[in-house]
Design a protein around this motif. Structure first.
Motif, PDB file in Angstrom:
ATOM      1  N   PRO A 192      25.152  18.576 -74.037  1.00  0.00           N
ATOM      2  CA  PRO A 192      24.911  19.593 -75.080  1.00  0.00           C
ATOM      3  C   PRO A 192      26.184  20.402 -75.371  1.00  0.00           C
ATOM      4  N   LEU A 193      26.215  21.009 -76.543  1.00  0.00           N
ATOM      5  CA  LEU A 193      27.389  21.765 -76.964  1.00  0.00           C
ATOM      6  C   LEU A 193      27.724  22.896 -76.007  1.00  0.00           C
ATOM      7  N   GLU A 194      26.678  23.551 -75.471  1.00  0.00           N
ATOM      8  CA  GLU A 194      26.941  24.695 -74.596  1.00  0.00           C
ATOM      9  C   GLU A 194      27.586  24.283 -73.266  1.00  0.00           C
ATOM     10  N   GLU A 195      27.500  23.003 -72.901  1.00  0.00           N
ATOM     11  CA  GLU A 195      28.106  22.545 -71.657  1.00  0.00           C
ATOM     12  C   GLU A 195      29.517  21.988 -71.866  1.00  0.00           C
ATOM     13  N   ARG A 196      29.983  21.974 -73.082  1.00  0.00           N
ATOM     14  CA  ARG A 196      31.299  21.408 -73.347  1.00  0.00           C
ATOM     15  C   ARG A 196      32.384  22.446 -73.103  1.00  0.00           C
ATOM     16  N   PRO A 197      33.503  22.033 -72.540  1.00  0.00           N
ATOM     17  CA  PRO A 197      34.582  22.988 -72.244  1.00  0.00           C
ATOM     18  C   PRO A 197      35.120  23.640 -73.507  1.00  0.00           C
ATOM     19  N   THR A 198      35.697  24.815 -73.313  1.00  0.00           N
ATOM     20  CA  THR A 198      36.309  25.565 -74.411  1.00  0.00           C
ATOM     21  C   THR A 198      37.813  25.624 -74.182  1.00  0.00           C
ATOM     22  N   LEU A 199      38.553  25.285 -75.199  1.00  0.00           N
ATOM     23  CA  LEU A 199      40.003  25.320 -75.105  1.00  0.00           C
ATOM     24  C   LEU A 199      40.498  26.742 -75.288  1.00  0.00           C
ATOM     25  N   PRO A 200      41.591  27.113 -74.634  1.00  0.00           N
ATOM     26  CA  PRO A 200      42.151  28.454 -74.844  1.00  0.00           C
ATOM     27  C   PRO A 200      42.616  28.619 -76.283  1.00  0.00           C
ATOM     28  N   PRO A 201      42.626  29.864 -76.777  1.00  0.00           N
ATOM     29  CA  PRO A 201      43.045  30.087 -78.184  1.00  0.00           C
ATOM     30  C   PRO A 201      44.491  29.660 -78.390  1.00  0.00           C
ATOM     31  N   ARG A 202      44.753  29.157 -79.577  1.00  0.00           N
ATOM     32  CA  ARG A 202      46.089  28.677 -79.919  1.00  0.00           C
ATOM     33  C   ARG A 202      46.668  29.576 -81.001  1.00  0.00           C
ATOM     34  N   SER A 203      47.944  29.775 -80.951  1.00  0.00           N
ATOM     35  CA  SER A 203      48.625  30.576 -81.965  1.00  0.00           C
ATOM     36  C   SER A 203      49.952  29.918 -82.296  1.00  0.00           C
ATOM     37  N   ASN A 204      49.870  28.827 -83.030  1.00  0.00           N
ATOM     38  CA  ASN A 204      51.095  28.172 -83.501  1.00  0.00           C
ATOM     39  C   ASN A 204      50.845  27.588 -84.880  1.00  0.00           C
ATOM     40  N   SER A 205      51.828  26.836 -85.361  1.00  0.00           N
ATOM     41  CA  SER A 205      51.751  26.314 -86.722  1.00  0.00           C
ATOM     42  C   SER A 205      50.653  25.289 -86.900  1.00  0.00           C
ATOM     43  N   LEU A 206      50.118  24.784 -85.795  1.00  0.00           N
ATOM     44  CA  LEU A 206      49.068  23.775 -85.936  1.00  0.00           C
ATOM     45  C   LEU A 206      47.745  24.388 -86.358  1.00  0.00           C
ATOM     46  N   ILE A 207      47.567  25.683 -86.100  1.00  0.00           N
ATOM     47  CA  ILE A 207      46.285  26.323 -86.344  1.00  0.00           C
ATOM     48  C   ILE A 207      46.406  27.261 -87.530  1.00  0.00           C
ATOM     49  N   ASP A 208      45.517  27.142 -88.467  1.00  0.00           N
ATOM     50  CA  ASP A 208      45.423  28.061 -89.591  1.00  0.00           C
ATOM     51  C   ASP A 208      44.162  28.878 -89.386  1.00  0.00           C
ATOM     52  N   GLU A 209      44.325  30.170 -89.107  1.00  0.00           N
ATOM     53  CA  GLU A 209      43.181  30.986 -88.745  1.00  0.00           C
ATOM     54  C   GLU A 209      42.183  31.135 -89.892  1.00  0.00           C
ATOM     55  N   GLU A 210      42.642  30.861 -91.131  1.00  0.00           N
ATOM     56  CA  GLU A 210      41.744  31.028 -92.259  1.00  0.00           C
ATOM     57  C   GLU A 210      40.825  29.837 -92.461  1.00  0.00           C
ATOM     58  N   LEU A 211      41.078  28.753 -91.710  1.00  0.00           N
ATOM     59  CA  LEU A 211      40.249  27.565 -91.885  1.00  0.00           C
ATOM     60  C   LEU A 211      38.890  27.786 -91.236  1.00  0.00           C
ATOM     61  N   ALA A 212      37.865  27.490 -91.955  1.00  0.00           N
ATOM     62  CA  ALA A 212      36.520  27.582 -91.394  1.00  0.00           C
ATOM     63  C   ALA A 212      36.239  26.359 -90.557  1.00  0.00           C
ATOM     64  N   SER A 213      35.390  26.528 -89.554  1.00  0.00           N
ATOM     65  CA  SER A 213      35.029  25.397 -88.701  1.00  0.00           C
ATOM     66  C   SER A 213      34.238  24.397 -89.518  1.00  0.00           C
ATOM     67  N   PRO A 214      34.579  23.112 -89.409  1.00  0.00           N
ATOM     68  CA  PRO A 214      33.850  22.101 -90.173  1.00  0.00           C
ATOM     69  C   PRO A 214      32.396  22.031 -89.735  1.00  0.00           C
TER      70      PRO A 214
END
Length: 933
Positions: free
Chosen positions: A760-782
Motif C-alpha cells: 500500500p502507498l502508506e507503507e512505501r518509503p518517502t524520499l527526503p525533500p530535494r532542492s535542485n534544478s531537477l525539481i520544480d516546486e510549482e509542478l503538481a503531483s501527477p
C-alpha cells in the motif's frame, strides 16, 4: 513599349512612374527584409540540426554579404560591374585559401545532418570522411570549421536573394531559396527553434504582402490582368514600409501569447495521425516503430501510453544442439605416462538461463541524457575501434577459449528469425551470440559499437536471417574465470567455489583452503585435496596486492594477470585474448558506470530510503563476487515489485524534468522502459557496469516456429561481469501485460493469482525533500490514471497521455491577459497610424503645385480604385478621358489646368464613395485600413 508602325508614332498606354525612394532608403528596406530571410532560413537550419557555430562571426559575415548583394543589385550603373567582380574575387580567394577548413566544415555539417536523420529513422546512417587529415594541424576547431563553411555560403545566398527580388522582381525565388533550408530538417520532422521559424514566417509574409507592388513590372500576377491599368513601381521600397513587418510580427506574437503551445489540445484525428507517425501504422514501422524497433536511440521525453494490437512482429525458431566445436579440450597425462586429450563437460547440472526464454536486442543505450538513451558517443567509439575484442561474441569466446566448468554450458542453438512487422533495419541478436561478423555479413548484418547489430541494407533491411547463440550460465568475474580455467587446465581441478574467502584465509565451508604452514605455498582443493602449483598461489597474491591498491569496492574485473609463472604457461592466443579482455574491462568501467552528476545525490537518497545495499554480497567489503551485479539487480527488481506499479498508461514526464528522477520520486508507475532506465542508473551509481537494452523477449524452449506478438516488445538491463560478458537481467515487475517477466516469455492463465501485489502507498518509503534544478516546486503531483490493456484488439489506438498542458504554460492568467490587451492595442494603433500616414500622403500628393505630377498621382489612385470596383459587381471600361489627361500630364509640355486636375480628383472621390457603399464588409475594412477609401 507596344508600338504600331502605321502613319505615325503610336504612344504606349500610360503607366504610373512613381518617383523612386533614395538609394539609401531602398537599400535599408531591401537589406533588412533580405537579412530577415537569411536569419530565418539559416537560423532554422542551424537550430534544427543543432550545428554549433560562432554566432558573432557568422552574423558579421552575413551582414556584409547582404549589404554587398543589395548594393550591387540596386546600383544601375553598368560601368561599375568591376566592383562586383572585385567582391567575387575576394570571395574566391577566401575559398581557395581556407579550402581545408571549409571542406572539413562541410563534412562535419553533413555528418551532423546524417546523425539527425538517423535519429529520426532509428537507423545508423553512414558517415562522411574528412577529405584531409585533421590531425595534420594542432588544435582543430570543429566549431570554427562549421562556421567557415556556412560563412562561405552566405555571399552566394544573399546575392541570389538580392538578384531575384530586386533586379528580377521575383518574389518566388527568395521564398524557394529560404524554403530549402527549412525543408531539409522538416522533411524528417526535425523542428527548428521557434525564433528562427518565426523569423522565416515573417519574411514569407512580407514577400506575400509586398508582391503587389514589388512583384515586377506587372506585379506577381499582373500579366493576367488587363494591360495598361496596373499602377506599378518600386515606390513601396522605402523604410516606412517596414512598419508592415512590425505589425505582422506583433500579430504573430499576440497569437502565441493568446494561445500558448502548452494549452493547445490537438483534435482527435490529428492526435491519432501524430501517434501513428510516431509509433507506426500497423506493420509499417519503417520510420520509428517505438519500443523494440529502435537501432539508433530511444526518446524518453513525451513517453506516454503504450498500445498493443497482438500483431505478429517476428517468427523465431530455436534448434538446440550440442556444440559441434571442441570446448575445454586439455592435454592430460595418464598413470601409464601416455598423453591424451580430455574433453570437458558441464557437470553442474544447472539449466541454462536462456533455455526457456531469450532476450533478442535491437538497440543498446550507453549514454543517458535525461530524456533519451543514445548509443556511445564519438569519443567512446574511437576508443572502441582501437580494441580487438568484439563484445557481441565475448560469452562465446570465453566458452571456447577459457572454458569454466560449472558456469559455461556445452550446448548451443541455431536461431532462425523472420521479421514480419518490426523495423526491418533492426537485427535482433542475443547477448550470447556465437556467430561472428563474417558469418553475419552474408545477411548484410553489421555490428554496432560493442552492443548490438543492424542491417546494412538501408532501404529494405534484413527480413530473414540465421545465427548461432550459446547456452548461458551466470555471471563470473574476471579473476574467478582465469583462476578456475588455469586450475582446471593445469591440475584437473573441476570444482571452484568461494574464491574471496580462500584468498583471505577463511576456509570455513570452502571447497578449497590455503594451508600456508603445513604445505608452504601450495593450495589444496577439497575435491580430494588435489594439489596445485605455485602459479595459482601467485594469482591470489597478485589480486591481494591489486585489491589493496584499488581500495574499498575495487572490482575483480579490473584485475590484471601478472606475467609470472602462470602467464608463461599460457598459449600465445590465450595471452592475446586475456590482454584484449583486460583492455575492454577498463573501457567498460570507464563508460558504463557514468551517471549524470545532478542525479548522484538523488540516487544515493533513493538507495538509502529503499534500503538497497550494493555491498550486501561483498566479502569483507573490498572484493566483488562473481554475481555481485546480478545480485544487486535482483534487489532492485524486488524493490520495484514491492513499491512500484506496472502501468501501460503512466503519466508523462513534465517538460524539463529528468525521466528517471521523476519516475522514481513521483510517478512510481510505468512499463519496461521506465524500470530498465531506472535500474541501469541505480546499478551504475553503485559501481556496477550496466546499460539499457531493448528488443523482443521470445520463448526459446519450444520446438518449431513461434510467433512473437508486438506485446513481447521489451526493455531490460544488461549487467557486465568481466569473466562472462554482458548478461541480460529482468527488473520489470511481473504483470499480466508483461510476458517477459515469466520464465518462458508467455503469460500463464493464472497470472493474476501468482503476481505479487505491491505494498500500500502508506507503507512505501518517502524520499527526503530535494532542492535542485531537477525539481520544480510549482509542478503538481501527477494523478494516477486507469491502466491500459495490452490484450490484442483490432481497434486499439488512441491519444498518448499528456498531450495537453503540463502546468508550466504561459505564466499567470492576468499576465497573459495584459500581454494580449497590450499587443492588440499596439496592433490597432499601428494600423490606424499607417492609415493616417497614407491618407495624409495622398492629400499632399494631390495638392502639390506641380499639377502634372498631381494628375499622375490622381490617375494612379483612380486605377487602384478601379481594380477594387470589380468586387462591387460588373464594371465598365475606364473612361478614355482618364487616359487622355494622364498622357497630357506625362508627355505634354503644357501643365494640366485646375479644371482638368479637379476632374481626375473628382472622379476619384466619386469612385471612392461608390466603393464605401458597395464593397463587401471584409474588403471594405481592408481598403479602409490601407487608406484607399
Amino acid at each position: 513599349m507596344d508600338k504600331e508602325i502605321q502613319t505615325g508614332l503610336q504612344l504606349d498606354k500610360p503607366r504610373l512612374l512613381l518617383q523612386d525612394e533614395a538609394l539609401i532608403g531602398r537599400g535599408i528596406f531591401y537589406g533588412l527584409i533580405i537579412l530577415l530571410g537569411g536569419v530565418g532560413g539559416w537560423g532554422s537550419f542551424l537550430t534544427a540540426f543543432n550545428i554549433e557555430v560562432y554566432p558573432v562571426r557568422l552574423i558579421a559575415v552575413g551582414v556584409i554579404s547582404c549589404a554587398f548583394g543589395v548594393w550591387r543589385q540596386l546600383d544601375c550603373n553598368k560601368g561599375r560591374w568591376r566592383l562586383s567582380l572585385i567582391g567575387w574575387m575576394i570571395w574566391l580567394a577566401v575559398l581557395v585559401f581556407a579550402f581545408d577548413t571549409i571542406a572539413h566544415g562541410a563534412v562535419r555539417i553533413g555528418n551532423t545532418m546524417l546523425d539527425s536523420y538517423g535519429a529520426k529513422l532509428n537507423y545508423e546512417m553512414p558517415s562522411l570522411y574528412l577529405p584531409y587529415q585533421a590531425g595534420t594541424r594542432a588544435g582543430i576547431d570543429g566549431v570554427g570549421e562549421s562556421t567557415g563553411f556556412i560563412s562561405v555560403l552566405l555571399l552566394p545566398f544573399f546575392w541570389a536573394m538580392s538578384r531575384m527580388w530586386i533586379r528580377s522582381r521575383n518574389n518566388r525565388g527568395p521564398f524557394g531559396l529560404t524554403g530549402i533550408l527549412l525543408v531539409l530538417p522538416m522533411s524528417f520532422s526535425i523542428v527548428p527553434a521557434g525564433w528562427a521559424f518565426g523569423a522565416l514566417l515573417l519574411f514569407w509574409c512580407m514577400l506575400l504582402l509586398l508582391a503587389a507592388t514589388l512583384g515586377g513590372p506587372e506585379g506577381s500576377f499582373g500579366r493576367r490582368r488587363k494591360k495598361g491599368y496596373r499602377a506599378s513601381g518600386v515606390g513601396a521600397a522605402r523604410p516606412l514600409a517596414l512598419l508592415l513587418a512590425v505589425i505582422v510580427g506583433l500579430s504573430m506574437w499576440g497569437v502565441y501569447l493568446f494561445a500558448p503551445i502548452e494549452t493547445y489540445k490537438r483534435p482527435e484525428l490529428a492526435e491519432n495521425l501524430r501517434t501513428g507517425l510516431r509509433e507506426g501504422f500497423g506493420s509499417s514501422r519503417y520510420i520509428q516503430g517505438g519500443q523494440g524497433s529502435n537501432n539508433k536511440e530511444v526518446q524518453l521525453k513525451g513517453l506516454g501510453t503504450r498500445y498493443y494490437t497482438g500483431e505478429t512482429m517476428l517468427r523465431v525458431k530455436f534448434d538446440w544442439q550440442d556444440d559441434p566445436e571442441p570446448v575445454g579440450q586439455f592435454l592430460r597425462q595418464g598413470r601409464d605416462g601416455e598423453t591424451y586429450y580430455e574433453n570437458l563437460t558441464d557437470t553442474s547440472g544447472v539449466r541454462a538461463s536462456n533455455a526457456d526464454k531469450e532476450y533478442l536486442k535491437s538497440f543498446v543505450g550507453t549514454v543517458y541524457t535525461g530524456d533519451s538513451w543514445e548509443r556511445m558517443d564519438s569519443k567512446g567509439q574511437e576508443e572502441l575501434a582501437g580494441l580487438e575484442l568484439r563484445a557481441q561474441n565475448q560469452i562465446s569466446r570465453y566458452k571456447h577459449e577459457l572454458f569454466s566448468i560449472g558456469r559455461d554450458k556445452r550446448n548451443c542453438y541455431r536461431l532462425s528469425v523472420q521479421n514480419l512487422g518490426a523495423n526491418p533495419r533492426c537485427v535482433y541478436i542475443p547477448a550470447s551470440l556465437k556467430s561472428g561478423p563474417g558469418e553475419l555479413s552474408e545477411y548484410n548484418i553489421e555490428f554496432v559499437d560493442d552492443g548490438y547489430a543492424k542491417s546494412g541494407n538501408f532501404i529494405n533491411g534484413t527480413r530473414e536471417y540465421e545465427l548461432f547463440g550459446e547456452a548461458m550460465g551466470g555471471g563470473y568475474n574476471y579473476f574467478s574465470r582465469v583462476v578456475s580455467y588455469l586450475a582446471c587446465k593445469n591440475y584437473g581441478v573441476t570444482s571452484i567455489g568461494n574464491l574471496g574467502a580462500a584468498r583471505l584465509g577463511n576456509t570455513g565451508g570452502s571447497e578449497y583452503e590455503i594451508p600456508v604452514f603445513e604445505y608452504g605455498s601450495r593450495m589444496l582443493f577439497l575435491d580430494g585435496y588435489t594439489p596445485v602449483g605455485d602459479d595459482i598461489m601467485d594469482l591470489f597474491d597478485s589480486i591481494n596486492g591489486q585489491a589493496n591498491m584499488g581500495g574499498f569496492g575495487w572490482p575483480a574485473d579490473l584485475w590484471e594477470v601478472p606475467e609470472f609463472e602462470a602467464w608463461e604457461g599460457l598459449e600465445e592466443y590465450e595471452r592475446e585474448f586475456l590482454r584484449d579482455i583486460e583492455a575492454y574491462n577498463k573501457f567498460v568501467y570507464e563508460h558504463y558506470t557514468q551517471v549524470p552528476e545532478e542525479l548522484e545525490g538523488f540516487l544515493e537518497d533513493f538507495k538509502n530510503a529503499y534500503n538497497l545495499d550494493p555491498n550486501d554480497r561483498l566479502d569483507s567489503g573490498d572484493f566483488r563476487l562473481r554475481d555481485g551485479a546480478e545480485c544487486y539487480a535482483a534487489y532492485i527488481a524486488m524493490c520495484f515489485q514491492d513499491y512500484f506499479d506496472y502501468n501501460l498508461d503512466p503519466p508523462t514526464v513534465p517538460q524539463g524534468r529528468d525521466f528517471v528522477e521523476c519516475f522514481l520520486s513521483e510517478t512510481r508507475e510505468g512499463y519496461c522502459v521506465h524500470f530498465a532506465s531506472a535500474a541501469v542508473l541505480l546499478l551504475r551509481a553503485a559501481g556496477y557496469p550496466a546499460r539499457y537494452a531493448e528488443g523482443y523477449v521470445v520463448p526459446s524452449g519450444e520446438s518449431g516456429w513461434v510467433d512473437v506478438p508486438d506485446y513481447n516488445a521489451h526493455a531490460w538491463v544488461e549487467v557486465y561481469s568481466g569473466g562472462t560478458g554482458w548478461v541480460p537481467v529482468e527488473v520489470t515487475p511481473a504483470d499480466e501485460n508483461n510476458p517477459a517477466a515469466f520464465y518462458n516469455a508467455t503469460v500463464p492463465e493464472n497470472a493474476r493469482e501468482i503476481i505479487p501485489t505491491p505494498k500500500p502507498l502508506e507503507e512505501r518509503p518517502t524520499l527526503p525533500p530535494r532542492s535542485n534544478s531537477l525539481i520544480d516546486e510549482e509542478l503538481a503531483s501527477p494523478t494516477p490514471r486507469p491502466r491500459a490493456s495490452a490484450e490484442p484488439s483490432p481497434s486499439a489506438g488512441g491519444s498518448p497521455a499528456g498531450s495537453g498542458s503540463n502546468g508550466k504554460g504561459g505564466g499567470s492568467p492576468l499576465v497573459n491577459v495584459l500581454w494580449c490587451m497590450g499587443t492588440a492595442a499596439g496592433i490597432i494603433g499601428a494600423l490606424l497610424l499607417q492609415r493616417v500616414l497614407r491618407v495624409k500622403k495622398r492629400e499632399r500628393d494631390l495638392g502639390q503645385r506641380d499639377r502634372n505630377a498631381a494628375g499622375l498621382r490622381a490617375y494612379a489612385y483612380l486605377l487602384k480604385l478601379y481594380e477594387k470596383e470589380l468586387l462591387c459587381g460588373q464594371r465598365e471600361e475606364p473612361p478614355e478621358r482618364w487616359k487622355e489627361l494622364a498622357e497630357k500630364a506625362r508627355y505634354s509640355a503644357h501643365m494640366l489646368s485646375p479644371e482638368e486636375l479637379g476632374e481626375l480628383i473628382g472622379d476619384g472621390e466619386g469612385l471612392r464613395a461608390k466603393l464605401k457603399a458597395q464593397l463587401p464588409g471584409g474588403q471594405k475594412l481592408l481598403c479602409w485600413l490601407t487608406g484607399l477609401i
